[in-house]
Design a protein around this motif. Sequence first.
Motif, PDB file in Angstrom:
ATOM      1  N   VAL A   1       0.864  -1.176   0.000  1.00 53.50           N
ATOM      2  CA  VAL A   1       0.000   0.000   0.000  1.00 53.50           C
ATOM      3  C   VAL A   1       0.901   1.226   0.000  1.00 53.50           C
ATOM      4  CG1 VAL A   1      -1.859   1.219   1.183  1.00 53.50           C
ATOM      5  CG2 VAL A   1      -1.744  -1.280   1.282  1.00 53.50           C
ATOM      6  N   HIS A   2       0.920   1.956  -1.099  1.00 54.02           N
ATOM      7  CA  HIS A   2       1.827   3.098  -1.214  1.00 54.02           C
ATOM      8  C   HIS A   2       1.422   4.210  -0.245  1.00 54.02           C
ATOM      9  CE1 HIS A   2       3.839   1.350  -4.622  1.00 54.02           C
ATOM     10  NE2 HIS A   2       2.695   1.221  -5.278  1.00 54.02           N
ATOM     11  N   GLY A   3       2.431   4.889   0.268  1.00 58.06           N
ATOM     12  CA  GLY A   3       2.179   6.012   1.143  1.00 58.06           C
ATOM     13  C   GLY A   3       2.011   5.657   2.600  1.00 58.06           C
ATOM     14  N   MET A   4       2.277   4.378   2.956  1.00 61.32           N
ATOM     15  CA  MET A   4       2.097   3.965   4.348  1.00 61.32           C
ATOM     16  C   MET A   4       3.425   3.852   5.093  1.00 61.32           C
ATOM     17  SD  MET A   4      -1.047   4.059   4.439  1.00 61.32           S
ATOM     18  CE  MET A   4      -1.015   3.765   6.208  1.00 61.32           C
ATOM     19  N   GLY A   5       4.523   4.219   4.451  1.00 58.31           N
ATOM     20  CA  GLY A   5       5.807   4.275   5.136  1.00 58.31           C
ATOM     21  C   GLY A   5       6.418   2.934   5.452  1.00 58.31           C
ATOM     22  N   GLY A   6       6.101   1.923   4.666  1.00 61.39           N
ATOM     23  CA  GLY A   6       6.688   0.616   4.899  1.00 61.39           C
ATOM     24  C   GLY A   6       6.258  -0.358   3.828  1.00 61.39           C
ATOM     25  N   SER A   7       6.939  -1.505   3.769  1.00 62.09           N
ATOM     26  CA  SER A   7       6.613  -2.502   2.759  1.00 62.09           C
ATOM     27  C   SER A   7       6.178  -3.827   3.360  1.00 62.09           C
ATOM     28  CB  SER A   7       7.824  -2.728   1.849  1.00 62.09           C
ATOM     29  OG  SER A   7       8.947  -3.157   2.614  1.00 62.09           O
ATOM     30  N   LEU A   8       6.358  -4.004   4.670  1.00 62.79           N
ATOM     31  CA  LEU A   8       5.962  -5.261   5.295  1.00 62.79           C
ATOM     32  C   LEU A   8       4.448  -5.298   5.478  1.00 62.79           C
ATOM     33  CD1 LEU A   8       8.727  -5.633   8.039  1.00 62.79           C
ATOM     34  CD2 LEU A   8       8.588  -6.798   5.816  1.00 62.79           C
ATOM     35  N   PRO A   9       3.803  -6.412   5.109  1.00 62.94           N
ATOM     36  CA  PRO A   9       2.347  -6.496   5.254  1.00 62.94           C
ATOM     37  C   PRO A   9       1.856  -6.250   6.672  1.00 62.94           C
ATOM     38  CG  PRO A   9       3.147  -8.276   3.859  1.00 62.94           C
ATOM     39  CD  PRO A   9       4.356  -7.599   4.436  1.00 62.94           C
ATOM     40  N   ARG A  10       2.608  -6.687   7.685  1.00 61.49           N
ATOM     41  CA  ARG A  10       2.130  -6.544   9.064  1.00 61.49           C
ATOM     42  C   ARG A  10       2.194  -5.107   9.574  1.00 61.49           C
ATOM     43  NH1 ARG A  10       7.130  -9.226   9.751  1.00 61.49           N
ATOM     44  NH2 ARG A  10       8.703  -8.023  10.881  1.00 61.49           N
ATOM     45  N   THR A  11       2.849  -4.232   8.799  1.00 63.54           N
ATOM     46  CA  THR A  11       2.887  -2.824   9.193  1.00 63.54           C
ATOM     47  C   THR A  11       2.133  -1.908   8.221  1.00 63.54           C
ATOM     48  OG1 THR A  11       4.986  -2.503   8.027  1.00 63.54           O
ATOM     49  CG2 THR A  11       5.092  -3.089  10.369  1.00 63.54           C
ATOM     50  N   ALA A  12       2.038  -2.308   6.954  1.00 63.42           N
ATOM     51  CA  ALA A  12       1.406  -1.444   5.953  1.00 63.42           C
ATOM     52  C   ALA A  12       0.260  -2.108   5.214  1.00 63.42           C
ATOM     53  CB  ALA A  12       2.459  -0.974   4.942  1.00 63.42           C
ATOM     54  N   GLY A  13      -0.061  -3.359   5.560  1.00 64.94           N
ATOM     55  CA  GLY A  13      -1.110  -4.052   4.830  1.00 64.94           C
ATOM     56  C   GLY A  13      -0.613  -4.542   3.480  1.00 64.94           C
ATOM     57  N   GLN A  14      -1.517  -5.133   2.709  1.00 62.12           N
ATOM     58  CA  GLN A  14      -1.131  -5.696   1.414  1.00 62.12           C
ATOM     59  C   GLN A  14      -2.315  -5.646   0.449  1.00 62.12           C
ATOM     60  OE1 GLN A  14      -0.530 -10.126   0.562  1.00 62.12           O
ATOM     61  NE2 GLN A  14       1.604  -9.429   0.749  1.00 62.12           N
ATOM     62  N   ILE A  15      -2.005  -5.413  -0.823  1.00 71.22           N
ATOM     63  CA  ILE A  15      -3.019  -5.465  -1.874  1.00 71.22           C
ATOM     64  C   ILE A  15      -2.746  -6.696  -2.728  1.00 71.22           C
ATOM     65  CG2 ILE A  15      -3.966  -4.318  -3.913  1.00 71.22           C
ATOM     66  CD1 ILE A  15      -3.115  -1.658  -2.596  1.00 71.22           C
ATOM     67  N   GLN A  16      -3.744  -7.536  -2.883  1.00 74.78           N
ATOM     68  CA  GLN A  16      -3.615  -8.743  -3.687  1.00 74.78           C
ATOM     69  C   GLN A  16      -4.489  -8.629  -4.932  1.00 74.78           C
ATOM     70  OE1 GLN A  16      -4.473 -12.225  -1.303  1.00 74.78           O
ATOM     71  NE2 GLN A  16      -2.648 -11.945  -0.027  1.00 74.78           N
ATOM     72  N   GLN A  17      -3.889  -8.812  -6.091  1.00 77.97           N
ATOM     73  CA  GLN A  17      -4.670  -8.910  -7.320  1.00 77.97           C
ATOM     74  C   GLN A  17      -5.080 -10.365  -7.486  1.00 77.97           C
ATOM     75  OE1 GLN A  17      -2.696  -7.564 -10.868  1.00 77.97           O
ATOM     76  NE2 GLN A  17      -4.388  -8.132 -12.203  1.00 77.97           N
ATOM     77  N   VAL A  18      -6.364 -10.599  -7.666  1.00 79.45           N
ATOM     78  CA  VAL A  18      -6.876 -11.971  -7.695  1.00 79.45           C
ATOM     79  C   VAL A  18      -7.866 -12.135  -8.855  1.00 79.45           C
ATOM     80  CG1 VAL A  18      -6.618 -12.234  -5.193  1.00 79.45           C
ATOM     81  CG2 VAL A  18      -8.810 -11.461  -6.131  1.00 79.45           C
ATOM     82  N   ASP A  19      -8.139 -13.378  -9.190  1.00 80.78           N
ATOM     83  CA  ASP A  19      -9.247 -13.742 -10.060  1.00 80.78           C
ATOM     84  C   ASP A  19     -10.259 -14.499  -9.214  1.00 80.78           C
ATOM     85  OD1 ASP A  19      -8.195 -12.652 -12.401  1.00 80.78           O
ATOM     86  OD2 ASP A  19      -7.028 -14.460 -12.819  1.00 80.78           O
ATOM     87  N   ILE A  20     -11.520 -14.093  -9.291  1.00 84.35           N
ATOM     88  CA  ILE A  20     -12.579 -14.706  -8.486  1.00 84.35           C
ATOM     89  C   ILE A  20     -13.553 -15.423  -9.406  1.00 84.35           C
ATOM     90  CG2 ILE A  20     -14.477 -14.273  -6.876  1.00 84.35           C
ATOM     91  CD1 ILE A  20     -12.945 -11.856  -5.853  1.00 84.35           C
ATOM     92  N   VAL A  21     -13.871 -16.660  -9.057  1.00 83.54           N
ATOM     93  CA  VAL A  21     -14.786 -17.477  -9.849  1.00 83.54           C
ATOM     94  C   VAL A  21     -16.033 -17.755  -9.036  1.00 83.54           C
ATOM     95  CG1 VAL A  21     -15.128 -19.674 -11.033  1.00 83.54           C
ATOM     96  CG2 VAL A  21     -12.897 -18.545 -11.131  1.00 83.54           C
ATOM     97  N   GLY A  22     -17.208 -17.475  -9.624  1.00 82.10           N
ATOM     98  CA  GLY A  22     -18.471 -17.734  -8.962  1.00 82.10           C
ATOM     99  C   GLY A  22     -18.949 -19.145  -9.228  1.00 82.10           C
ATOM    100  N   ARG A  23     -19.162 -19.902  -8.170  1.00 81.95           N
ATOM    101  CA  ARG A  23     -19.566 -21.302  -8.331  1.00 81.95           C
ATOM    102  C   ARG A  23     -21.003 -21.439  -8.813  1.00 81.95           C
ATOM    103  NH1 ARG A  23     -16.142 -24.547  -5.165  1.00 81.95           N
ATOM    104  NH2 ARG A  23     -14.020 -24.051  -5.820  1.00 81.95           N
TER     105      ARG A  23
END
Length: 375
Positions: free
Chosen positions: A104-126
């Motif tokens: 997450v840009h602008g959060m002052g860090g790159s570790l997920p536990r301190t700045a969170g994380q963005i995941q690009q995913v593909d979602i399939v509806g059953r």
Amino acid sequence: MGLTSNKMLALTILCAVLLFVGTVWLWPRLARRNWRAVSGRVGLLLATQLALFACVGIAVNQAFGFYASWADLMGTETDQGVVVDHTPGGSAAGPVRLVTTSEVHGMGGSLPRTAGQIQQVDIVGRTSHIATPAYVYLPAEYFQPQYRTRTFPVMVVLSGYPGTARALVDKLHYPRTAQHLVQAGRMRPTILVMLRPTVAPPRDTECVDVPHGPQTETFFAKDLPDAVRAHYRGDGKPGGWGIVGDSTGGYCALKLAMHHPAVYGAGAGLSPSYKAPKDPTTGDLFQGDQRLKNRANLWWCLAHEPAPDTSLLVTSSKIGESDYKDTLKFIARVQATNRTRISSIILDSGGHNFNTWRREIPATLQWISGRLAGR
């Protein structure tokens, strides 16, 4: 070269500048009154105007995220059709497939536990058999040891039409805004699922279960919650999810909260419409089914169906938004139900654009979080 790339914008600007310089340089030679000189002047002026128009168009598209690619612009995007993937062994694949991760840009860090994380995913509806890309924001707390057994509230975030899911991250800054609100103690750590309401592009389905077509409402009401809860530690309590969107996405958010209060305990529409249109982008959504057409009209729902037990928020502007009067009327209609809860954000001025919605998003996220916090 991608439609949204800076190289494309720079190349278009360069062409416009060269054409302008060429026009100034060659104009004396084309000052004669014969047909060749006149044709040359017309050609240069037309080319320069087209280049300037292209510069403005590409810049505006970059700013507002209308189209993600050339195929999207030309209406030939078909790679995200109605499909379901299966494993080679024959069993169904997982409903969420991770494509890539980013910070997450602008959060002052790159570790997920301190700045969170963005995941690009593909979602399939059953159930709906719809497959669509999305971005999932996981707050920093999701990765911290003290939260490893906790579930998190979930907000679905929808763009407008045509819109791009990436614009919700880069232009409207939903993840960064949510993280700042959490740090300020104004919002609970929340999973954001960000995607287009157009899950069967290029068609604008208006989140309707189209007869013999994309079952979009089913995807958002059943498939998406099931997929997210199967892959992430998302809240599974009735009405424990929220949904927000702008423009067409705002209409979808209100409709889904009204139609499915057991799933969405709160819905927020930023500059929404209140019924599904019929135009070349939608086609015939209802195929003569009057009941389906009525259900897609929020005015009809308020007048003829039991008031849903959910919370709604609508936004508009006194100057700059065409839906201002409709929004005031919608607020009054919901208030008359004495069951559905209604709130609003009314700005003095603000157009139908990203800048206006960025002014409304912090209060909206805080509002949704507050409506879900006690569930």
